[in-house]
Enzyme design. Structure first.
Site, PDB file in Angstrom:
ATOM      1  N   VAL A   1      10.620  -0.409   0.209  1.00 42.99           N
ATOM      2  CA  VAL A   1      10.511  -0.691   1.707  1.00 42.99           C
ATOM      3  C   VAL A   1       9.865  -2.007   1.872  1.00 42.99           C
ATOM      4  O   VAL A   1       8.775  -2.407   1.216  1.00 42.99           O
ATOM      5  CB  VAL A   1       9.827   0.516   2.557  1.00 42.99           C
ATOM      6  CG1 VAL A   1       9.548   0.063   3.985  1.00 42.99           C
ATOM      7  CG2 VAL A   1      10.364   1.679   2.211  1.00 42.99           C
TER       8      VAL A   1
ATOM      9  N   ARG B   1      -1.928  -2.974  -2.208  1.00 40.36           N
ATOM     10  CA  ARG B   1      -2.345  -4.522  -2.328  1.00 40.36           C
ATOM     11  C   ARG B   1      -2.163  -5.894  -1.323  1.00 40.36           C
ATOM     12  O   ARG B   1      -2.878  -6.592  -1.388  1.00 40.36           O
ATOM     13  CB  ARG B   1      -2.187  -4.823  -3.563  1.00 40.36           C
ATOM     14  CG  ARG B   1      -3.041  -4.087  -4.745  1.00 40.36           C
ATOM     15  CD  ARG B   1      -2.759  -4.520  -6.261  1.00 40.36           C
ATOM     16  NE  ARG B   1      -3.587  -3.642  -7.303  1.00 40.36           N
ATOM     17  CZ  ARG B   1      -3.259  -2.824  -7.961  1.00 40.36           C
ATOM     18  NH1 ARG B   1      -1.834  -2.419  -7.907  1.00 40.36           N
ATOM     19  NH2 ARG B   1      -4.147  -2.220  -8.712  1.00 40.36           N
TER      20      ARG B   1
ATOM     21  N   LEU C   1      -2.227   4.408   2.659  1.00 38.75           N
ATOM     22  CA  LEU C   1      -0.616   4.564   2.783  1.00 38.75           C
ATOM     23  C   LEU C   1       0.106   3.587   3.799  1.00 38.75           C
ATOM     24  O   LEU C   1      -0.614   3.324   4.758  1.00 38.75           O
ATOM     25  CB  LEU C   1      -0.426   5.966   3.349  1.00 38.75           C
ATOM     26  CG  LEU C   1      -0.876   7.034   2.779  1.00 38.75           C
ATOM     27  CD1 LEU C   1      -0.699   8.323   3.318  1.00 38.75           C
ATOM     28  CD2 LEU C   1      -0.260   7.137   1.017  1.00 38.75           C
ATOM     29  N   HIS C   2       1.211   3.162   3.477  1.00 38.30           N
ATOM     30  CA  HIS C   2       2.175   2.303   4.408  1.00 38.30           C
ATOM     31  C   HIS C   2       3.453   2.888   4.423  1.00 38.30           C
ATOM     32  O   HIS C   2       3.729   4.059   3.950  1.00 38.30           O
ATOM     33  CB  HIS C   2       2.151   0.794   3.670  1.00 38.30           C
ATOM     34  CG  HIS C   2       2.524   1.100   2.358  1.00 38.30           C
ATOM     35  ND1 HIS C   2       3.818   1.212   1.733  1.00 38.30           N
ATOM     36  CD2 HIS C   2       1.861   0.570   1.020  1.00 38.30           C
ATOM     37  CE1 HIS C   2       3.820   1.302   0.274  1.00 38.30           C
ATOM     38  NE2 HIS C   2       2.697   0.948   0.003  1.00 38.30           N
TER      39      HIS C   2
ATOM     40  N   ASP D   1       7.664  -0.122  -8.092  1.00 39.94           N
ATOM     41  CA  ASP D   1       7.376  -0.117  -9.472  1.00 39.94           C
ATOM     42  C   ASP D   1       8.661   0.464 -10.677  1.00 39.94           C
ATOM     43  O   ASP D   1       8.374   1.865 -11.088  1.00 39.94           O
ATOM     44  CB  ASP D   1       6.156   1.076  -9.299  1.00 39.94           C
ATOM     45  CG  ASP D   1       5.260   0.395  -8.636  1.00 39.94           C
ATOM     46  OD1 ASP D   1       4.517  -0.553  -8.999  1.00 39.94           O
ATOM     47  OD2 ASP D   1       4.867   1.115  -7.529  1.00 39.94           O
TER      48      ASP D   1
ATOM     49  N   HIS E   1       5.151   4.551   1.444  1.00 37.98           N
ATOM     50  CA  HIS E   1       4.858   6.053   1.170  1.00 37.98           C
ATOM     51  C   HIS E   1       5.381   6.875   2.095  1.00 37.98           C
ATOM     52  O   HIS E   1       5.876   7.993   1.971  1.00 37.98           O
ATOM     53  CB  HIS E   1       3.233   6.028   1.318  1.00 37.98           C
ATOM     54  CG  HIS E   1       2.575   5.353   0.118  1.00 37.98           C
ATOM     55  ND1 HIS E   1       1.665   4.348   0.383  1.00 37.98           N
ATOM     56  CD2 HIS E   1       2.555   5.375  -1.200  1.00 37.98           C
ATOM     57  CE1 HIS E   1       1.074   3.559  -0.628  1.00 37.98           C
ATOM     58  NE2 HIS E   1       1.671   4.269  -1.642  1.00 37.98           N
TER      59      HIS E   1
ATOM     60  N   SER F   1       3.130  -2.816  -0.136  1.00 35.95           N
ATOM     61  CA  SER F   1       2.151  -2.579  -1.237  1.00 35.95           C
ATOM     62  C   SER F   1       0.855  -2.541  -0.602  1.00 35.95           C
ATOM     63  O   SER F   1       0.461  -2.968   0.192  1.00 35.95           O
ATOM     64  CB  SER F   1       2.232  -3.562  -2.260  1.00 35.95           C
ATOM     65  OG  SER F   1       1.006  -3.322  -3.217  1.00 35.95           O
TER      66      SER F   1
ATOM     67  N   MET G   1      -1.853   6.630  -4.519  1.00 38.15           N
ATOM     68  CA  MET G   1      -3.421   6.305  -4.772  1.00 38.15           C
ATOM     69  C   MET G   1      -3.920   5.710  -3.343  1.00 38.15           C
ATOM     70  O   MET G   1      -4.673   5.186  -3.225  1.00 38.15           O
ATOM     71  CB  MET G   1      -3.510   4.928  -5.490  1.00 38.15           C
ATOM     72  CG  MET G   1      -3.021   5.408  -6.846  1.00 38.15           C
ATOM     73  SD  MET G   1      -3.716   4.239  -8.314  1.00 38.15           S
ATOM     74  CE  MET G   1      -3.310   2.586  -7.739  1.00 38.15           C
TER      75      MET G   1
ATOM     76  N   GLN H   1       7.422   1.589 -13.804  1.00 38.38           N
ATOM     77  CA  GLN H   1       6.834   2.995 -13.766  1.00 38.38           C
ATOM     78  C   GLN H   1       7.748   4.020 -13.644  1.00 38.38           C
ATOM     79  O   GLN H   1       7.343   5.133 -14.386  1.00 38.38           O
ATOM     80  CB  GLN H   1       5.699   3.013 -12.446  1.00 38.38           C
ATOM     81  CG  GLN H   1       5.111   4.083 -12.462  1.00 38.38           C
ATOM     82  CD  GLN H   1       3.812   4.092 -11.385  1.00 38.38           C
ATOM     83  OE1 GLN H   1       2.911   3.779 -11.496  1.00 38.38           O
ATOM     84  NE2 GLN H   1       4.347   4.482 -10.061  1.00 38.38           N
TER      85      GLN H   1
HETATM   86  O1  PAF Z   1       2.098   4.294  -8.277  1.00 37.28           O
HETATM   87  C1  PAF Z   1       1.048   4.806  -7.917  1.00 37.28           C
HETATM   88  O2  PAF Z   1       0.680   4.816  -6.888  1.00 37.28           O
HETATM   89  C2  PAF Z   1       0.438   5.267  -9.207  1.00 37.28           C
HETATM   90  O3  PAF Z   1       0.375   4.615 -10.091  1.00 37.28           O
HETATM   91  C3  PAF Z   1       0.653   6.836  -9.380  1.00 37.28           C
HETATM   92  C4  PAF Z   1       2.234   7.274  -9.722  1.00 37.28           C
HETATM   93  C5  PAF Z   1       0.381   7.817  -8.062  1.00 37.28           C
HETATM   94  C6  PAF Z   1      -0.211   7.602 -10.491  1.00 37.28           C
HETATM   95  O4  PAF Z   1      -1.726   7.041 -10.170  1.00 37.28           O
END
Ligand code: PAF
Length: 277
Positions: free
Chosen positions: A172, A183, A29-30, A146, A33, A181, A26, A149
């Site tokens: 990380v 956030r 980036l950090h 996550d 990512h 994150s 989303m 997820q």
């Molecule tokens: O983990 C995330 O950044 C989001 O949930 C994802 C997997 C890109 C789906 O929008």
């Protein structure tokens, strides 16, 4: 590196690429990512990164509007980490007029985050399935921060026979242990320093296990003592689960287990997790 905003543009670009690794994000980036991109880079000829703040995975009172965004900085980080293509669609491109199909995930999506954020994983599963279909990668890379997820996405690709392989990569952390994150940008520097409490609690629980404790309640209590020391923290859940089923366990047995935590700290919602060994 190229930036593309449409599905047709991306498909045209990918026409001649065979071994594609995909990192869905989303944005904002950090280093977490970047580590996913680097892992994909090591395994594939072409690395695609998607940046899409997916509205359908945010609840009505969540932070969709204020979720941090910075495409320019993202392009720089993605390029340095080795991405070849950024796919950054608009909401209209992903959910055009007349869009009417949603995935309803059960199983791994039901407990924990599923209870706290109703509809969240349906939104995640729907957008991830769309992205996997659009990119057609060999493998897609997700962060272990996550944890639930990743379990939901593994279930999704299994249930829908999707050929993309799901790879989960280690969390990380900041030098103080806070899981990276997007956030975390909501914290002031002082608040971010205090956010190490989550990591310290997970470590305390893990230490209890490593010193021989096998009762889940006692292991969790070792972590709770740490969490209770932070007055700005509101705990949502702190649990010890079977890593495969995500069901709470009472006594640690032979299977793989995971500590999972969600809390609000200075009103920023954090999730984190850790294995016991
Ligand atoms: O983990 C995330 O950044 C989001 O949930 C994802 C997997 C890109 C789906 O929008």
């Amino acid at each position: 590196m190229q930036v593309v905003h449409t599905v047709s543009g991306l498909r045209q670009m990918l026409g001649q690429h065979h071994s594609v690794g995909f990192v869905p994000t989303m944005g904002f980036l950090h280093q977490g990512h970047a580590s996913l991109i680097q892992q994909a880079r090591a395994q594939h000829q072409t690395v695609v990164l998607s940046i899409f703040v997916n509205p359908t995975q945010f609840g009505p009172n969540e932070d969709f509007e204020k979720y941090p965004r910075n495409l320019e900085a993202d392009i720089r980080i993605a390029e340095e980490a080795g991405a070849d293509i950024i796919f950054a669609p608009s909401v209209r491109e992903m959910y055009p007029e007349g869009f009417a199909t949603n995935i309803d995930v059960q199983g791994a999506a039901l407990p924990l985050e599923g209870e706290k954020r109703p509809g969240h994983f349906n939104g995640v599963a729907t957008v991830v399935l769309k992205l996997l279909n659009i990119v057609g990668a060999e493998a897609a890379y997700f962060g272990e921060k996550d944890f639930q997820q990743v379990a939901v996405i593994r279930q999704l690709v299994r249930d829908f026979n999707h050929p993309t392989r799901i790879v989960s990569c280690p969390t990380v952390r900041e030098p103080n242990g806070l899981a990276m994150s997007s956030r975390n940008s909501y914290f002031s520097p002082e608040q971010k320093q205090r956010a190490d409490v989550i990591y310290r609690a997970l470590m305390a629980a893990r230490d209890a296990y490593q010193q021989g404790e096998r009762r889940s309640e006692a292991i969790l209590q070792a972590g709770r003592v740490v969490l209770e020391g932070e007055e700005a923290l509101n705990l949502e859940y702190f649990t010890l689960v079977d890593a495969a089923t995500l069901q709470h366990v009472e006594v640690i047995g032979d299977s793989d287990h995971r500590l999972l935590v969600a809390a609000r700290l200075f009103n920023v919602r954090l999730i984190d997790n850790m294995g016991l060994v």
